[in-house]
Design a protein around this motif. Structure first.
Motif, PDB file in Angstrom:
ATOM      1  N   GLU A  54      47.172  47.692  33.586  1.00  0.00           N
ATOM      2  CA  GLU A  54      46.575  46.681  34.450  1.00  0.00           C
ATOM      3  C   GLU A  54      45.072  46.564  34.195  1.00  0.00           C
ATOM      4  OE1 GLU A  54      47.819  47.846  38.408  1.00  0.00           O
ATOM      5  OE2 GLU A  54      49.888  48.069  37.700  1.00  0.00           O
ATOM      6  N   HIS A  55      44.432  47.698  34.027  1.00  0.00           N
ATOM      7  CA  HIS A  55      43.001  47.741  33.719  1.00  0.00           C
ATOM      8  C   HIS A  55      42.719  46.977  32.416  1.00  0.00           C
ATOM      9  CE1 HIS A  55      39.033  49.999  33.758  1.00  0.00           C
ATOM     10  NE2 HIS A  55      39.064  49.542  32.510  1.00  0.00           N
ATOM     11  N   GLU A  56      43.507  47.254  31.400  1.00  0.00           N
ATOM     12  CA  GLU A  56      43.315  46.605  30.098  1.00  0.00           C
ATOM     13  C   GLU A  56      43.523  45.092  30.196  1.00  0.00           C
ATOM     14  OE1 GLU A  56      44.908  46.861  25.467  1.00  0.00           O
ATOM     15  OE2 GLU A  56      46.003  47.902  27.063  1.00  0.00           O
ATOM     16  N   THR A  75      40.753  42.404  28.930  1.00  0.00           N
ATOM     17  CA  THR A  75      41.039  41.653  27.709  1.00  0.00           C
ATOM     18  C   THR A  75      41.645  40.274  27.944  1.00  0.00           C
ATOM     19  OG1 THR A  75      43.244  42.652  27.483  1.00  0.00           O
ATOM     20  CG2 THR A  75      41.395  43.796  26.428  1.00  0.00           C
ATOM     21  N   SER A  76      42.273  40.047  29.083  1.00  0.00           N
ATOM     22  CA  SER A  76      42.968  38.780  29.321  1.00  0.00           C
ATOM     23  C   SER A  76      42.790  38.339  30.768  1.00  0.00           C
ATOM     24  CB  SER A  76      44.453  38.924  28.972  1.00  0.00           C
ATOM     25  OG  SER A  76      45.122  37.703  29.169  1.00  0.00           O
ATOM     26  N   ALA A  77      43.776  38.610  31.604  1.00  0.00           N
ATOM     27  CA  ALA A  77      43.672  38.226  33.019  1.00  0.00           C
ATOM     28  C   ALA A  77      44.610  39.062  33.870  1.00  0.00           C
ATOM     29  CB  ALA A  77      43.993  36.745  33.204  1.00  0.00           C
ATOM     30  N   GLY A  78      44.081  39.542  34.990  1.00  0.00           N
ATOM     31  CA  GLY A  78      44.876  40.253  35.976  1.00  0.00           C
ATOM     32  C   GLY A  78      44.574  39.682  37.349  1.00  0.00           C
ATOM     33  N   MET A  79      45.452  39.964  38.310  1.00  0.00           N
ATOM     34  CA  MET A  79      45.203  39.460  39.666  1.00  0.00           C
ATOM     35  C   MET A  79      45.531  40.531  40.707  1.00  0.00           C
ATOM     36  SD  MET A  79      48.327  36.790  40.254  1.00  0.00           S
ATOM     37  CE  MET A  79      50.026  37.242  39.900  1.00  0.00           C
ATOM     38  N   PHE A  80      44.807  40.455  41.801  1.00  0.00           N
ATOM     39  CA  PHE A  80      44.912  41.425  42.883  1.00  0.00           C
ATOM     40  C   PHE A  80      45.160  40.687  44.198  1.00  0.00           C
ATOM     41  CE2 PHE A  80      42.033  42.846  39.634  1.00  0.00           C
ATOM     42  CZ  PHE A  80      42.282  44.187  39.456  1.00  0.00           C
ATOM     43  N   ASP A  81      46.039  41.241  45.014  1.00  0.00           N
ATOM     44  CA  ASP A  81      46.174  40.775  46.389  1.00  0.00           C
ATOM     45  C   ASP A  81      45.099  41.484  47.204  1.00  0.00           C
ATOM     46  OD1 ASP A  81      46.893  39.963  48.910  1.00  0.00           O
ATOM     47  OD2 ASP A  81      48.705  41.213  49.025  1.00  0.00           O
ATOM     48  N   GLY A  91      51.272  34.326  32.713  1.00  0.00           N
ATOM     49  CA  GLY A  91      50.845  35.493  31.950  1.00  0.00           C
ATOM     50  C   GLY A  91      49.818  36.390  32.608  1.00  0.00           C
ATOM     51  N   VAL A  92      49.466  36.094  33.847  1.00  0.00           N
ATOM     52  CA  VAL A  92      48.514  36.952  34.567  1.00  0.00           C
ATOM     53  C   VAL A  92      49.236  38.207  35.048  1.00  0.00           C
ATOM     54  CG1 VAL A  92      46.908  37.101  36.500  1.00  0.00           C
ATOM     55  CG2 VAL A  92      47.172  34.939  35.258  1.00  0.00           C
ATOM     56  N   VAL A  93      48.616  39.359  34.846  1.00  0.00           N
ATOM     57  CA  VAL A  93      49.238  40.650  35.160  1.00  0.00           C
ATOM     58  C   VAL A  93      48.920  41.058  36.601  1.00  0.00           C
ATOM     59  CG1 VAL A  93      49.279  43.114  34.584  1.00  0.00           C
ATOM     60  CG2 VAL A  93      49.146  41.392  32.760  1.00  0.00           C
ATOM     61  N   PRO A  94      49.928  41.316  37.436  1.00  0.00           N
ATOM     62  CA  PRO A  94      49.664  41.830  38.795  1.00  0.00           C
ATOM     63  C   PRO A  94      49.023  43.218  38.715  1.00  0.00           C
ATOM     64  CG  PRO A  94      51.926  41.043  38.590  1.00  0.00           C
ATOM     65  CD  PRO A  94      51.370  41.115  37.203  1.00  0.00           C
ATOM     66  N   CYS A  95      48.001  43.436  39.507  1.00  0.00           N
ATOM     67  CA  CYS A  95      47.241  44.698  39.477  1.00  0.00           C
ATOM     68  C   CYS A  95      47.126  45.273  40.885  1.00  0.00           C
ATOM     69  CB  CYS A  95      45.842  44.473  38.910  1.00  0.00           C
ATOM     70  SG  CYS A  95      45.795  43.766  37.258  1.00  0.00           S
ATOM     71  N   GLY A  96      47.037  46.595  40.957  1.00  0.00           N
ATOM     72  CA  GLY A  96      46.923  47.272  42.240  1.00  0.00           C
ATOM     73  C   GLY A  96      45.559  47.904  42.454  1.00  0.00           C
ATOM     74  N   LEU A  97      45.448  48.667  43.530  1.00  0.00           N
ATOM     75  CA  LEU A  97      44.179  49.288  43.899  1.00  0.00           C
ATOM     76  C   LEU A  97      43.705  50.316  42.887  1.00  0.00           C
ATOM     77  CD1 LEU A  97      44.749  49.831  47.729  1.00  0.00           C
ATOM     78  CD2 LEU A  97      43.436  48.017  46.619  1.00  0.00           C
TER      79      LEU A  97
END
Length: 381
Positions: free
Chosen positions: A48-50, A54-60, A232-238
Motif C-alpha cells: 500500500e505504501h509503494e 509510485t501510483s495512487a492509493g486511497m484512504f477512508d 486501479g487505485v489501491v485501498p490503504c489502511g492506517l
C-alpha cells in the motif's frame, strides 16, 4: 501498539464510517483507532505504501472531525485561537495550523479551509480535526467563538472523507470530477461535482505526495470508492498512512505533538506568525520561547543498520538519557529505519551522533534534515 488489535481488543461500541461494509468486504485487517474501528491494512502495508509513492492509493479518513463555520467575523474570531495569520488567506486557500492552550501547548493540529464571503458578507469555511480529539476540539471552539455571530455545524458523522494520494492520484480522480483539477494548487480547494453530486475537494494530504481529499455524502463516497478501485487505485489502511507520514516527517497528534509541546518545540515554527497578527491564546509563551530559545526540539533521526527505534525508546548521548523516541519505523521507500524524538536543543544539530536503547542494547543514530523523503511530484502552493 497503535496498530495491533484483535477481535477481543476491538470494543463493541467503536464507531464505524459509512465505508465500513465495503472495507469489510475487502477483508481488511481492522483495529481500534481514536474511538473508531478502522482498517489497518488491506493487501499489506509495504504494498500500500509503494502504491502511494509510485501510483495512487486511497484512504477512508471519514473518522476525522469535520466542522463547517459561517459568520461575518469568522476569520477574525479564529485568529484568536491559532498562531497562524489566517487573514492572509484568499478564498479557496487553506492553512495548516494548531489550536493552542494558554501554555502554548498544542490542543490539536487542524486545517482551516477558507471558502470566502458570500454576497451578504458572511465568511464560510471548513475545519478538519483529528478523530480522537474531535469532541474536545468542538468544545474548545464553541467555548471561544461567539456563537451569536458564528454558525457552527458538526458534520463529523454525516460525511465521507476520502484521501486519494500519489503521483497518479489527480489524473485518476479527474475521471469522476466535472471541474478541472489542474489549476488547483497545494492547499487549494473547491466546491465540485463528483459523480454528478456536490462535493468538496482539497489538494491536501498526510502522505508527502500529491493528491486530493474528497468530502461527499455517504452514498457518493461508497460509489466513488468502488469506481476508484476499478480505476486501479489501491485501498490503504492506517499502517501505510503512518509509514508515509513519517517518511515525510509529519507529526502525529498524541505521539509527536500534544498539549505539553509547543509548535516551536515541535519544529512547527513556520505556523507561528508573531509579527503579522495580534493576540492569540498561548502567544506570551511563544514570544518567550522565540526570544530565549526552546529547551528541547523534535528532531529526525536516521538509524544505522536495521534496528527500529520505537515509540518510548530512550535516546542517549555519551551513555546518558537525553530524550525519547516519539515515532519510528523502517522506511519502506528508503530502506532504513527513521524516527522522531525530542532531545535538548544543544543536541539537535544536524549530523549529531546519538544512541538509541533497544532492549538493553544501544544502537547509533544520526540527526538529519527534514524531511526524510521528499516527493518530486508534489505541486506548489
Amino acid at each position: 501498539k497503535l496498530f495491533v488489535a484483535n477481535k477481543e481488543e476491538i470494543a463493541l461500541n467503536l464507531a464505524r464510517t459509512p465505508l465500513f461494509t465495503v472495507v469489510q468486504e475487502l477483508k481488511a485487517r481492522l483495529t481500534s483507532f481514536g474511538g473508531w474501528e478502522m482498517p489497518v491494512q488491506f493487501s499489506g502495508i509495504n504494498k500500500e505504501h509503494e502504491a502511494v509513492r509510485t501510483s495512487a492509493g486511497m484512504f477512508d479518513i471519514s473518522h476525522m472531525g469535520k466542522f463547517t463555520l459561517q459568520g461575518k467575523n469568522l476569520v477574525a474570531q479564529l485568529q484568536r485561537l491559532v498562531p497562524s495569520d489566517l487573514s492572509r488567506l484568499q478564498p479557496n486557500q487553506a492553512q495548516y495550523s494548531v489550536l493552542l492552550n494558554p501554555e502554548g501547548g498544542i490542543i490539536d493540529d487542524i486545517i482551516f479551509y477558507y471558502q470566502g464571503e458570500d454576497n451578504t458578507g458572511l465568511q464560510k469555511g471548513f475545519i478538519i480535526v483529528n478523530a480522537a480529539t474531535t469532541a474536545n476540539d468542538k468544545a474548545w471552539l464553541l467555548k471561544h467563538l461567539d456563537t451569536q455571530e458564528i454558525e457552527f455545524q458538526d458534520l463529523s458523522t454525516e460525511k465521507v472523507l476520502l484521501a486519494v494520494q500519489g503521483p497518479k492520484a489527480t489524473e485518476i480522480l479527474q475521471k469522476f470530477v466535472e471541474e478541472d483539477l489542474t489549476p488547483v494548487k497545494a492547499y487549494g480547494h473547491l466546491d465540485a461535482t463528483v459523480l454528478g453530486k456536490p462535493a468538496f475537494l482539497a489538494r491536501t494530504g498526510y502522505t508527502g505526495e500529491d493528491g486530493f481529499e474528497v468530502m461527499v455524502e455517504p452514498s457518493v463516497g461508497i460509489e466513488l470508492w468502488q469506481k476508484l478501485i476499478e480505476a486501479g487505485v489501491v485501498p490503504c489502511g492506517l499502517g501505510a498512512r503512518d509509514t508515509l507520514r513519517l517518511e515525510a516527517a509529519m507529526a502525529l497528534y498524541g505521539q509527536d505533538i500534544d498539549d505539553t509541546t509547543t509548535p516551536l518545540e515541535a519544529g512547527l515554527g513556520w505556523l507561528v506568525h508573531l509579527d503579522t497578527k495580534g493576540d492569540f491564546i498561548g502567544r506570551k509563551v511563544l514570544e518567550q520561547q522565540k526570544a530565549n530559545g526552546v529547551q528541547r526540539k523534535l528532531v529526525r533521526l536516521q538509524m544505522q543498520g536495521r534496528n527500529i527505534a520505537r515509540h518510548g525508546y530512550p535516546v542517549l548521548s555519551a551513555g546518558e538519557k537525553v530524550g525519547e523516541i516519539t515515532s519510528g519505523t523502517l522506511s519502506p521507500t528508503l530502506g532504513y529505519p527513521v524516527a522522531l524524538a525530542y532531545i535538548p536543543s544543544e543536541q539537535a544539530k544536524v549530523d549529531n551522533q546519538l544512541e538509541i536503547e533497544i532492549r538493553g542494547k544501544t544502537y547509533p543514530a544520526t540527526v538529519v534534515k527534514r524531511p526524510f523523503y521528499k516527493s518530486s511530484s508534489r505541486v506548489s502552493k
